[in-house]
Design a protein around this motif. Structure first.
Motif, mmCIF file in Angstrom:
data_model
loop_
_atom_site.group_PDB
_atom_site.id
_atom_site.type_symbol
_atom_site.label_atom_id
_atom_site.label_comp_id
_atom_site.label_asym_id
_atom_site.label_seq_id
_atom_site.Cartn_x
_atom_site.Cartn_y
_atom_site.Cartn_z
ATOM 1 N N GLY A 8 -4.970 -9.754 8.128
ATOM 2 C CA GLY A 8 -4.466 -8.719 6.946
ATOM 3 C C GLY A 8 -4.167 -8.918 5.932
ATOM 4 N N LYS A 21 -1.829 -0.755 7.306
ATOM 5 C CA LYS A 21 -0.951 -1.793 6.518
ATOM 6 C C LYS A 21 0.253 -0.485 5.523
ATOM 7 N N GLU A 22 -0.150 -0.515 4.776
ATOM 8 C CA GLU A 22 1.072 0.374 3.430
ATOM 9 C C GLU A 22 1.479 1.137 4.053
ATOM 10 N N GLU A 49 1.724 4.685 15.149
ATOM 11 C CA GLU A 49 2.397 3.781 14.770
ATOM 12 C C GLU A 49 2.247 2.574 15.049
ATOM 13 N N PRO A 50 1.951 1.560 15.539
ATOM 14 C CA PRO A 50 1.518 0.680 14.207
ATOM 15 C C PRO A 50 -0.234 1.207 14.765
ATOM 16 N N SER A 86 5.533 1.784 6.536
ATOM 17 C CA SER A 86 5.339 2.098 8.111
ATOM 18 C C SER A 86 3.471 2.024 7.873
ATOM 19 N N SER A 87 3.220 0.884 9.151
ATOM 20 C CA SER A 87 1.618 0.959 9.574
ATOM 21 C C SER A 87 1.458 1.731 10.356
ATOM 22 N N THR A 110 -7.145 -0.745 6.778
ATOM 23 C CA THR A 110 -7.603 0.441 6.907
ATOM 24 C C THR A 110 -7.573 0.560 8.595
#
Length: 386
Positions: free
Chosen positions: A166, A220-221, A266-267, A246-247, A201
């Motif tokens: 990542g 991820k963002e 999540e995640p 939060s992922s 993503t």
């Protein structure tokens, strides 16, 4: 208090007398990577399309007979499928993603492949595959109306090129833009960069608009929003549900009903189901609904109970702490209460890889379609809610 007791009684009734009747459509699914829904043969009924390990297939509404669209397009597995009527003829156009090799993030010859499938005169026969621009680790795709009469195929890879764990180059989210005619001519397609700011993503959601549609992308963002302005795709920072910190793996928006929220897993491949509700300030309010998933990988938001408010349907593919896989329905709080409630749709007979919600038989009730990974099955859960 009385209303709350009534809701509890109804839920208990639904649990003991399930409101969704399962039907196994296919018990020989290899993996069931991704589902799409739409009218394939032009008979006015919604068919089921599936991206399986080596085949892209569709199941005819009614007898649910299976037909192969295309198979063995690449050396590695298939991974995703998009189906939508983009030219108004009442039949879906189909695009697919293959060469699933998530550990290879640089080589376009061994990771990531995108194809447009051209319809034959008889849609039960194999379709012609036109190879489009590749991007390593292609993972999800959706047809999106960028402007009236103008559809783009949005392709979302898992990683950026050369990414390791990542980190590195951002994910190239690509808009593949078909020509008005001759879509089976790869040279007529054009391409536009949607975004390259995110890393890892996982999925996207299409949001209707008055003239065009926007998209939310989870990764991820967190969640970011994008819209086509007539010339290019741009980030939209004033969208209510843009989330950072939060992922996010799966995400689905409440597109109708009384409550305005977005649901997330999540995640990525995570244990948590959460909702973000619109608030007066710029930050949506997050509520954790469950931390009992294991590799949550399927999500839908729809009013399957015809209650006037949307519910959440979530599926996971690995046994949780109770050694169970399955699908659950989460119901918003009744008036005067704050707690969401849940009930099983499928308890331990569906290792859910993907699911979709739509009315399949025209009775006005939304049914659930799900594909199982370890359980190797494709099922319809017919909505018999009274």
């Amino acid at each position: 208090m009385y209303g709350y007791l009534v809701v509890l009684f109804l839920l208990r009734h639904l649990v003991s007398n399930p409101a969704f009747q399962p039907q196994t459509v296919d018990s020989d699914v290899a993996i069931g990577y991704g589902l799409a829904l739409g009218d394939v043969d032009g008979d006015g009924k919604v068919d089921i399309l599936l991206a399986d390990k080596k085949q892209f297939v569709w199941y005819r509404n009614g007898d649910w007979k299976k037909f192969v669209l295309a198979e063995n397009l690449t050396a590695s597995d298939n991974v995703c499928i998009a189906a939508r009527d983009i030219d108004g003829d009442g039949k879906v156009e189909v695009a697919v993603g293959a060469q699933w090799n998530p550990s290879e993030t640089s080589d376009t010859t061994t990771s990531g492949a995108v194809f447009y499938l051209s319809r034959p005169q008889d849609p039960t026969q194999p379709w012609k595959a036109t190879e489009l621009r590749h991007e390593p680790t292609v993972h999800r795709m959706r047809w999106v109306q960028a402007a009236p009469g103008n559809f783009h195929l949005i392709v979302v890879p898992l990683h950026g090129r050369g990414n390791q764990n990542g980190a590195g180059e951002g994910v190239k989210v690509i808009a593949c833009i078909p020509p008005a005619k001759s879509r089976n001519d790869a040279g007529q397609w054009t391409y536009a960069l949607v975004d390259q700011s995110m890393h890892l993503t996982h999925n996207l959601e299409v949001i209707p608009g008055k003239k065009n549609e926007s998209i939310y992308i989870g990764g991820k963002e967190g969640i970011k929003a994008f819209q086509y302005d007539g010339k290019r795709w741009t980030a939209v920072t004033n969208k209510t549900f843009v989330v950072s910190g939060s992922s996010v793996g799966e995400l689905r928006k409440s597109l109708e009903g009384k409550l305005d929220f977005i649901a997330t897993v999540e995640p990525m491949h995570g244990r948590e189901l959460a909702v973000y509700e619109a608030s007066e300030n710029s930050n949506p309010t997050r509520t954790l609904l469950s931390n009992e998933l294991n590799q949550g990988h399927a999500l839908a938001v729809a009013d399957v109970l015809a209650s006037g408010s949307n519910q959440i349907v979530v599926g996971w593919r690995e046994p949780n702490a109770e050694k169970k896989t399955g699908i659950k329905l989460f119901i918003p709080p009744a008036k005067g209460t704050t707690a969401w409630t849940s009930l099983w749709i499928d308890e331990n007979e569906m290792a859910c890889e993907d699911l979709q919600v739509i009315d399949l038989n025209g009775d006005g009730k939304k049914d659930i379609v799900a594909a199982g990974r370890a359980t190797h099955n494709l099922k319809i859960y017919w909505n018999s809610t009274k």
